[in-house]
Enzyme design. Structure first.
Site, PDB file in Angstrom:
ATOM      1  N   GLY A 181      15.153 -21.912  -3.278  1.00  0.00           N
ATOM      2  CA  GLY A 181      16.549 -22.079  -2.895  1.00  0.00           C
ATOM      3  C   GLY A 181      16.773 -22.068  -1.391  1.00  0.00           C
ATOM      4  O   GLY A 181      17.890 -21.820  -0.924  1.00  0.00           O
ATOM      5  N   ILE A 195      27.073 -16.274   7.677  1.00  0.00           N
ATOM      6  CA  ILE A 195      28.421 -16.847   7.748  1.00  0.00           C
ATOM      7  C   ILE A 195      29.125 -16.798   6.391  1.00  0.00           C
ATOM      8  O   ILE A 195      30.356 -16.835   6.321  1.00  0.00           O
ATOM      9  CB  ILE A 195      28.342 -18.297   8.305  1.00  0.00           C
ATOM     10  CG1 ILE A 195      29.648 -18.709   8.945  1.00  0.00           C
ATOM     11  CG2 ILE A 195      27.894 -19.280   7.242  1.00  0.00           C
ATOM     12  CD1 ILE A 195      29.541 -19.967   9.809  1.00  0.00           C
ATOM     13  N   ASN A 213      14.007 -16.746   0.905  1.00  0.00           N
ATOM     14  CA  ASN A 213      13.950 -17.934   0.056  1.00  0.00           C
ATOM     15  C   ASN A 213      12.989 -18.933   0.680  1.00  0.00           C
ATOM     16  O   ASN A 213      13.082 -19.220   1.880  1.00  0.00           O
ATOM     17  CB  ASN A 213      15.344 -18.554  -0.069  1.00  0.00           C
ATOM     18  CG  ASN A 213      16.322 -17.619  -0.758  1.00  0.00           C
ATOM     19  OD1 ASN A 213      15.952 -16.878  -1.659  1.00  0.00           O
ATOM     20  ND2 ASN A 213      17.570 -17.628  -0.313  1.00  0.00           N
ATOM     21  N   HIS A 233      13.793 -17.116   7.662  1.00  0.00           N
ATOM     22  CA  HIS A 233      14.806 -16.062   7.792  1.00  0.00           C
ATOM     23  C   HIS A 233      14.688 -15.104   6.625  1.00  0.00           C
ATOM     24  O   HIS A 233      14.387 -15.504   5.501  1.00  0.00           O
ATOM     25  CB  HIS A 233      16.223 -16.637   7.874  1.00  0.00           C
ATOM     26  CG  HIS A 233      16.563 -17.589   6.767  1.00  0.00           C
ATOM     27  ND1 HIS A 233      16.124 -18.892   6.738  1.00  0.00           N
ATOM     28  CD2 HIS A 233      17.298 -17.425   5.636  1.00  0.00           C
ATOM     29  CE1 HIS A 233      16.568 -19.492   5.654  1.00  0.00           C
ATOM     30  NE2 HIS A 233      17.280 -18.626   4.950  1.00  0.00           N
TER      31      HIS A 233
HETATM   32  P1  AMP Z   1      18.842 -19.933   2.572  1.00  0.00           P
HETATM   33  O1  AMP Z   1      19.694 -20.563   1.504  1.00  0.00           O
HETATM   34  O2  AMP Z   1      17.965 -18.832   2.118  1.00  0.00           O
HETATM   35  O3  AMP Z   1      18.120 -20.987   3.377  1.00  0.00           O
HETATM   36  O4  AMP Z   1      19.869 -19.196   3.556  1.00  0.00           O
HETATM   37  C1  AMP Z   1      20.565 -19.823   4.580  1.00  0.00           C
HETATM   38  C2  AMP Z   1      21.691 -18.900   4.930  1.00  0.00           C
HETATM   39  O5  AMP Z   1      22.198 -19.291   6.196  1.00  0.00           O
HETATM   40  C3  AMP Z   1      22.863 -18.932   3.940  1.00  0.00           C
HETATM   41  O6  AMP Z   1      23.069 -17.628   3.413  1.00  0.00           O
HETATM   42  C4  AMP Z   1      24.027 -19.395   4.805  1.00  0.00           C
HETATM   43  O7  AMP Z   1      25.255 -18.790   4.472  1.00  0.00           O
HETATM   44  C5  AMP Z   1      23.569 -19.030   6.199  1.00  0.00           C
HETATM   45  N1  AMP Z   1      24.156 -19.805   7.276  1.00  0.00           N
HETATM   46  C6  AMP Z   1      24.307 -21.154   7.330  1.00  0.00           C
HETATM   47  N2  AMP Z   1      24.865 -21.509   8.488  1.00  0.00           N
HETATM   48  C7  AMP Z   1      25.086 -20.370   9.184  1.00  0.00           C
HETATM   49  C8  AMP Z   1      25.656 -20.078  10.474  1.00  0.00           C
HETATM   50  N3  AMP Z   1      26.125 -21.048  11.277  1.00  0.00           N
HETATM   51  N4  AMP Z   1      25.736 -18.789  10.850  1.00  0.00           N
HETATM   52  C9  AMP Z   1      25.272 -17.803  10.047  1.00  0.00           C
HETATM   53  N5  AMP Z   1      24.710 -18.018   8.841  1.00  0.00           N
HETATM   54  C10 AMP Z   1      24.637 -19.279   8.412  1.00  0.00           C
END
Ligand code: AMP
Ligand code: ZN
Length: 114
Positions: free
Chosen positions: A93, A31, A87, A100
């Site tokens: 982080g 997102i 991460n 993911h």
């Molecule tokens: P991390 O910081 O490695 O846990 O990554 C989490 C990721 O999820 C971040 O890059 C966010 O931008 C992404 N994210 C959070 N909410 C959503 C959402 N609703 N749809 C798609 N990506 C998301």
């Protein structure tokens, strides 16, 4: 883990730009993209992070890696290259506690991270 954000995306309770899904894996666009291509690859079962992967997830772990390769192919960054990041935990982080893999590409990426 029904209140987990990514579990809700898997159940289609929250909209996401899905690139593809298989029986076990979902790939969708981040997102807040940090590069022209920024896709997240997740297992459809709730696993908190790489630290919680277990022997029973062996086949799933392989599927996730192959899904990353498929993301690169389908987004057109296979030839130019890309970065895959997982991460993990506080110092890693991690902000969403459902495993993911970030797949980033479409421009040269700097290294090392901050
Ligand atoms: P991390 O910081 O490695 O846990 O990554 C989490 C990721 O999820 C971040 O890059 C966010 O931008 C992404 N994210 C959070 N909410 C959503 C959402 N609703 N749809 C798609 N990506 C998301
Ligand atoms: Zn989850």
């Amino acid at each position: 883990m029904s209140d987990c954000l990514f579990c809700r995306i898997i159940r289609k309770e929250i909209p996401a730009k899905i690139l593809f899904e298989t029986e076990h894996v979902l790939a969708f666009h981040d997102i807040q993209p940090q590069a022209p291509v920024h896709v997240l690859v997740i297992p459809k079962i709730h696993v908190e992070s790489l630290a919680q992967l277990e022997e029973s997830h062996r086949a799933l772990a392989g599927e996730l890696l192959l899904a990353i390769q498929r993301v690169a192919r389908e987004t057109g960054i296979e030839a130019t290259g890309y970065r895959t990041v997982a991460n993990t935990g506080a110092h890693g982080g991690q902000s969403v506690f459902h495993l993911h893999f970030h797949v980033l590409g479409g421009r040269p990426l700097s290294w090392p991270p901050g």
